[in-house]
Write a protein that holds these residues in place. Sequence first.
Motif, short mmCIF file in Angstrom:
data_model
loop_
_atom_site.label_atom_id
_atom_site.label_comp_id
_atom_site.label_asym_id
_atom_site.label_seq_id
_atom_site.Cartn_x
_atom_site.Cartn_y
_atom_site.Cartn_z
N ASN A 149 0.83 -1.21 0.00
CA ASN A 149 0.00 0.00 0.00
C ASN A 149 0.86 1.25 0.00
O ASN A 149 2.09 1.19 -0.02
N VAL A 150 0.20 2.41 0.04
CA VAL A 150 0.90 3.68 -0.09
C VAL A 150 1.90 3.90 1.05
O VAL A 150 2.89 4.61 0.89
N GLN A 151 1.69 3.26 2.19
CA GLN A 151 2.61 3.43 3.32
C GLN A 151 3.83 2.52 3.21
O GLN A 151 4.68 2.52 4.08
N TYR A 184 2.66 7.63 21.14
CA TYR A 184 3.42 7.25 19.95
C TYR A 184 4.22 8.48 19.54
O TYR A 184 3.81 9.27 18.70
N PRO A 185 5.37 8.70 20.22
CA PRO A 185 6.13 9.94 20.01
C PRO A 185 6.91 9.92 18.70
O PRO A 185 7.09 8.87 18.07
N ALA A 186 7.39 11.10 18.33
CA ALA A 186 8.38 11.19 17.25
C ALA A 186 9.68 10.63 17.82
O ALA A 186 9.89 10.65 19.03
N ARG A 201 -0.90 8.21 11.29
CA ARG A 201 -1.42 9.14 10.31
C ARG A 201 -2.44 10.10 10.93
O ARG A 201 -3.28 9.68 11.73
N VAL A 202 -2.34 11.36 10.53
CA VAL A 202 -3.14 12.42 11.15
C VAL A 202 -4.63 12.24 10.89
O VAL A 202 -5.45 12.19 11.81
N LEU A 203 -5.02 12.13 9.61
CA LEU A 203 -6.43 12.21 9.25
C LEU A 203 -7.27 11.07 9.81
O LEU A 203 -8.37 11.29 10.32
N TYR A 204 -6.78 9.83 9.67
CA TYR A 204 -7.66 8.70 10.01
C TYR A 204 -7.18 7.88 11.21
O TYR A 204 -7.74 6.82 11.49
N LYS A 226 -1.15 17.17 3.84
CA LYS A 226 -1.20 16.00 2.94
C LYS A 226 -2.15 14.96 3.54
O LYS A 226 -2.27 14.87 4.77
N ILE A 227 -2.79 14.17 2.71
CA ILE A 227 -3.80 13.24 3.23
C ILE A 227 -3.19 12.10 4.05
O ILE A 227 -3.86 11.53 4.90
N HIS A 228 -1.93 11.76 3.78
CA HIS A 228 -1.31 10.67 4.55
C HIS A 228 -0.24 11.19 5.52
O HIS A 228 0.68 10.45 5.90
N GLN A 229 -0.37 12.45 5.90
CA GLN A 229 0.59 13.07 6.82
C GLN A 229 0.62 12.32 8.16
O GLN A 229 -0.40 11.80 8.61
N ARG A 230 1.80 12.31 8.78
CA ARG A 230 1.96 11.64 10.08
C ARG A 230 2.17 12.67 11.19
O ARG A 230 2.55 13.80 10.92
N SER A 231 1.97 12.22 12.43
CA SER A 231 2.20 13.11 13.57
C SER A 231 2.48 12.28 14.82
O SER A 231 1.93 11.19 14.98
#
Length: 341
Positions: free
Chosen positions: A67-69, A267-269, A279-282, A312-317
């Motif tokens: 997948n995209v990830q 889940y830190p950086a 992922r931020v959005l979902y 971005k739609i698949h942005q992480r945080s």
Amino acid sequence: MDHEAEAHRTDLMTITRYVLNEQSRHQESRGDFTILLSHIVLGCKFVCSAVNKAGLAKLIGLAGETNVQGEEQKKLDVLSNEVFVKALISSGRTCILVSEEDEEATFVDPSLRGKYCVVFDPLDGSSNIDCGVSIGTIFGVYMVKDKDNVTLDEVLQPGKNMLAAGYCMYGSSCTLVLSTGSGVNGFTLDPSLGEFILTHPDIKIPKKGKIYSVNEGNAKNWDGPTTKYVEKCKFPKDGDSPKSLRYIGSMVADVHRTLLYGGIFLYPADKKSPNGKLRVLYEVFPMSFLMEQAGGQAFTGKQRALDLVPTKIHQRSPIFLGSYDEVEEIKALYAAEENTA
């Protein structure tokens, strides 16, 4: 058969009844949101059935695609994604969909469009499928301004603009936790009825908790505040008992436990993933929305998680979410580090 007991079962608060009751409180409501949620619930039931049959149906194992990830896709991932995309489009109430499994956002055909945008992870924790650990679906719902001229910007909104969020956990029972912006409620699937029944009304996370949840295998790459917080959990200096470590590695299961028992999910950086992993959005937004609605907090290490504006739609945080007091401690540690910098 105890007919009297069976008769009492008809007075159950099902998720359908609950959502219709909520709808009746809003006179301007036309039922669109109710129809959308009923299609999400149908998707959850379908995936629950597929997960339960996975071993028998040979759905376990790799689909042979990535997948995209960059993660290898499980057959169940592919199936779950198709189920939700089709259920959401056929509801006639969505105009744009963002799935973890699809590189691009899905714009719904104009003839089937509605005013909602749905972001979702169709099968979170799928690397745990083969060993029978709880996995789940995470989703969030936004409203768009103009369904006829919808753009990607409609999805890239801060999490505080969400109308609803939830997750469905497929484990020892199938549990759907939902917030439409006025508290959090948990529903459990009764297989004999095929209905989700209200079993956890008005969930409130304890203000303080005794459990911390983090992948300690990444400890050598953590930043100072995370290291200090986890050290304090294990070796408290104020005479408190140490906290218990519980980490499943399936976000839905870890957050569900945190929501019910209190504590914190981290889940830190780190040096390996400087922007965090989730992922931020979902993932980050829906879980942060639920946590705040239940009286907890969600923090990225820099700001309130729901104030983040994705680009971005698949942005992480990075994310720290859970009991109010626990997240306050993390915030204090980050503020102290900033002051000494």
